[in-house]
Scaffold this active site. Structure first.
Site, PDB file in Angstrom:
ATOM      1  N   SER A 161       0.331  -5.242 -24.168  1.00  0.00           N
ATOM      2  CA  SER A 161       0.187  -4.933 -25.607  1.00  0.00           C
ATOM      3  C   SER A 161       1.579  -5.880 -25.513  1.00  0.00           C
ATOM      4  CB  SER A 161       0.881  -3.860 -25.989  1.00  0.00           C
ATOM      5  OG  SER A 161      -0.698  -2.527 -26.093  1.00  0.00           O
ATOM      6  N   GLU A 196       6.822  -4.888 -27.351  1.00  0.00           N
ATOM      7  CA  GLU A 196       7.178  -3.968 -26.571  1.00  0.00           C
ATOM      8  C   GLU A 196       8.017  -4.492 -25.175  1.00  0.00           C
ATOM      9  OE1 GLU A 196       4.574  -2.691 -23.726  1.00  0.00           O
ATOM     10  OE2 GLU A 196       3.406  -1.264 -25.303  1.00  0.00           O
ATOM     11  N   ARG A 211       6.770   5.402 -25.474  1.00  0.00           N
ATOM     12  CA  ARG A 211       7.355   3.846 -24.762  1.00  0.00           C
ATOM     13  C   ARG A 211       8.308   4.057 -24.876  1.00  0.00           C
ATOM     14  NH1 ARG A 211       2.038   3.378 -24.765  1.00  0.00           N
ATOM     15  NH2 ARG A 211       0.578   1.290 -24.655  1.00  0.00           N
TER      16      ARG A 211
HETATM   17  N1  EPU Z   1      -7.291  -3.656 -33.851  1.00  0.00           N
HETATM   18  C1  EPU Z   1      -7.791  -4.731 -34.718  1.00  0.00           C
HETATM   19  N2  EPU Z   1      -7.515  -5.104 -34.438  1.00  0.00           N
HETATM   20  C2  EPU Z   1      -7.195  -5.793 -33.245  1.00  0.00           C
HETATM   21  C3  EPU Z   1      -6.726  -5.037 -32.283  1.00  0.00           C
HETATM   22  C4  EPU Z   1      -6.842  -3.539 -32.538  1.00  0.00           C
HETATM   23  O1  EPU Z   1      -8.538  -3.822 -35.710  1.00  0.00           O
HETATM   24  O2  EPU Z   1      -7.167  -7.275 -32.406  1.00  0.00           O
HETATM   25  C5  EPU Z   1      -7.493  -1.934 -34.626  1.00  0.00           C
HETATM   26  C6  EPU Z   1      -7.999  -1.686 -33.528  1.00  0.00           C
HETATM   27  O3  EPU Z   1      -9.841  -1.605 -33.991  1.00  0.00           O
HETATM   28  C7  EPU Z   1      -7.925   0.943 -33.787  1.00  0.00           C
HETATM   29  C8  EPU Z   1      -6.257   0.004 -33.568  1.00  0.00           C
HETATM   30  O4  EPU Z   1      -6.462  -1.454 -33.733  1.00  0.00           O
HETATM   31  O5  EPU Z   1      -8.559   0.484 -35.036  1.00  0.00           O
HETATM   32  C9  EPU Z   1      -5.429   0.568 -32.562  1.00  0.00           C
HETATM   33  O6  EPU Z   1      -6.514  -0.865 -31.443  1.00  0.00           O
HETATM   34  P1  EPU Z   1      -6.815  -0.022 -29.780  1.00  0.00           P
HETATM   35  O7  EPU Z   1      -7.766   1.045 -30.177  1.00  0.00           O
HETATM   36  O8  EPU Z   1      -6.809  -1.360 -28.984  1.00  0.00           O
HETATM   37  O9  EPU Z   1      -5.280   0.147 -29.442  1.00  0.00           O
HETATM   38  P2  EPU Z   1      -3.001  -0.220 -29.556  1.00  0.00           P
HETATM   39  O10 EPU Z   1      -3.389   0.919 -30.638  1.00  0.00           O
HETATM   40  O11 EPU Z   1      -3.421  -1.787 -30.043  1.00  0.00           O
HETATM   41  C10 EPU Z   1      -3.059   1.107 -27.752  1.00  0.00           C
HETATM   42  C11 EPU Z   1      -1.685   0.790 -26.204  1.00  0.00           C
HETATM   43  C12 EPU Z   1      -2.638  -0.029 -25.295  1.00  0.00           C
HETATM   44  C13 EPU Z   1      -3.551   1.145 -24.823  1.00  0.00           C
HETATM   45  C14 EPU Z   1      -4.260   1.698 -26.301  1.00  0.00           C
HETATM   46  C15 EPU Z   1      -5.082   2.550 -25.717  1.00  0.00           C
HETATM   47  C16 EPU Z   1       0.742   0.447 -27.542  1.00  0.00           C
HETATM   48  C17 EPU Z   1       2.207  -0.770 -28.202  1.00  0.00           C
HETATM   49  N3  EPU Z   1      -0.679  -0.511 -27.191  1.00  0.00           N
HETATM   50  O12 EPU Z   1      -2.715  -0.201 -28.210  1.00  0.00           O
HETATM   51  O13 EPU Z   1      -1.787  -0.267 -24.383  1.00  0.00           O
HETATM   52  O14 EPU Z   1      -4.253   0.065 -24.215  1.00  0.00           O
HETATM   53  O15 EPU Z   1      -3.223   2.345 -27.508  1.00  0.00           O
HETATM   54  O16 EPU Z   1      -4.758   3.598 -25.480  1.00  0.00           O
HETATM   55  O17 EPU Z   1       0.765   1.123 -27.795  1.00  0.00           O
HETATM   56  C18 EPU Z   1      -0.331  -1.927 -23.157  1.00  0.00           C
HETATM   57  O18 EPU Z   1       0.779  -1.012 -23.523  1.00  0.00           O
HETATM   58  O19 EPU Z   1      -0.013  -2.838 -22.288  1.00  0.00           O
HETATM   59  C19 EPU Z   1      -2.073  -1.454 -23.865  1.00  0.00           C
HETATM   60  C20 EPU Z   1      -2.470  -1.995 -23.880  1.00  0.00           C
END
Ligand code: EPU
Length: 337
Positions: free
Chosen positions: A236, A333, A164
């Site tokens: 995010s 972010e 990012r």
């Molecule tokens: N999780 C929870 N509760 C929540 C959210 C997430 O327990 O409310 C857990 C999920 O179950 C999972 C882990 O946290 O085990 C990661 O969650 P997720 O796969 O949804 O991805 P993220 O790390 O929260 C990142 C990116 C997203 C992108 C997703 C999928 C960042 C800051 N965000 O989110 O990017 O879509 O991975 O690759 O790196 C964005 O930048 O706007 C964005 C949506």
């Protein structure tokens, strides 16, 4: 009329805040950009370059010029049997561009389907999702220096991409305007389906191919992330923090189910969304601002009437809870203006 005065940004920020800028312009090519930036009315004004408005939070009205490059062309600049080099204008909606590549049968950015924003913004924060980052496919970023109005072309390495992040958020912050981005895509390739949830989603769709992978990603995103056209948000709101192994180990000892990803020998990434969720914030509302029900990383303009300050106050409370519970200071972010 290249420059408009007292212009509402309601349709140009995905929180849909009803805020105004003194001057607004959406030039359609490099010549128009230079014309706008040379206009005497705005030469002494503050300047903000806007993409799709999907990663900004305006705290108040903007005093100055908001410039939104609106260059729309897509050109194949070179190709061979296996690969294709494509140049896309900064103003193209990111997901329209992804859809176009998938229709052409070009592999490379299908996992980045449905990310809001414009092509020109994609290198700035090195957008990423579902195991792919845009730095993997960008060969060159073209633009104009704001001080001299001279053009530049940076190769991938010169963009200093990381999670990012890029040179455009650091030493070149507020110093350039991106006009087009070149991508190296492939006519056949391997599909990246390892991220949790993708294989399961694909099973419902039948054959594994480019179009179905795009569909699977869209289905997953739509099930977790709110549509900004319906409820204002910027995806995010926080970054996933990278923490020392010693700190991560303590968290994992207390919460054995904590999701985590290895970044290096001594560092791990812990999803901010998971921590915020553990702190009990998912689905909570304070005044006009809320935390999304399905993804705690996403803050929403719950009533449609939220102001920047409402969202920032909620964010501050969330940061404090995560700090108290996990000892980690999470970073935003979103770009706060
Ligand atoms: N999780 C929870 N509760 C929540 C959210 C997430 O327990 O409310 C857990 C999920 O179950 C999972 C882990 O946290 O085990 C990661 O969650 P997720 O796969 O949804 O991805 P993220 O790390 O929260 C990142 C990116 C997203 C992108 C997703 C999928 C960042 C800051 N965000 O989110 O990017 O879509 O991975 O690759 O790196 C964005 O930048 O706007 C964005 C949506």
């Amino acid at each position: 009329m290249l420059i408009q005065e007292h212009f509402s940004l309601r349709n140009h920020n995905t929180f849909h805040f009803d805020i105004y800028t003194d001057f607004f312009s959406a030039p359609q090519n490099e010549e128009e950009i230079i014309e706008v930036l040379s206009d005497v009315r705005i030469t002494d004004q503050a300047l903000f370059i806007l993409g799709g408005g999907s990663n900004v939070l305006f705290k108040s009205d903007f005093k100055g010029l908001v410039l939104k490059p609106n260059i729309q062309s897509i050109k194949v600049i070179d190709e061979n049997e296996n690969s294709v080099w494509v140049e896309a204008g900064a103003g193209i909606d990111w997901d329209h561009f992804v859809a176009w590549t998938v229709e052409q049968g070009y592999y490379g950015i299908e996992n980045l389907s449905l990310i809001p924003g414009n092509v020109g913004a994609s290198p700035v924060q090195n957008i990423g999702a579902y195991g792919v980052e845009v730095m993997d496919v960008i060969t060159q970023v073209n633009g104009i220096y704001l001080d001299t109005l001279e053009p530049f072309s940076f190769k991938n390495k010169e963009c200093k991409f990381s999670y990012r992040n890029s040179v455009f958020k650091n030493s070149l912050k507020d110093k350039t305007i991106i006009t087009s981005v070149q991508f190296l895509l492939h006519k056949q390739g391997e599909l990246s389906t390892d991220y949790i949830g993708i294989k399961e989603e694909l099973e419902n769709l039948g054959e594994l191919n480019l179009a179905n992978l795009r569909r699977a990603i869209i289905n997953i995103r739509e099930s977790k992330l709110p549509d900004p056209e319906i409820i204002g948000n910027v995806g995010s709101f926080f970054k996933n923090p990278i923490v020392d192994k010693s700190i991560a180990d303590k968290i994992i000892a207390k919460y054995p189910e904590a999701p985590h990803y290895k970044v290096s020998e001594n560092e791990l990434k812990i999803p901010a969304g998971w921590m915020i969720d553990q702190c009990g914030w998912k689905g909570k509302t304070i005044g006009n601002a809320g935390v999304h029900e399905n993804q705690a990383l996403v803050l929403v303009n719950k009533t449609g009437k939220a102001k920047g300050e409402d969202i920032l106050q909620l964010a501050k409370k969330i940061e404090e809870s995560v700090k108290t519970e996990f000892g980690i200071q999470i970073e935003k972010e979103v770009n706060v203006i």
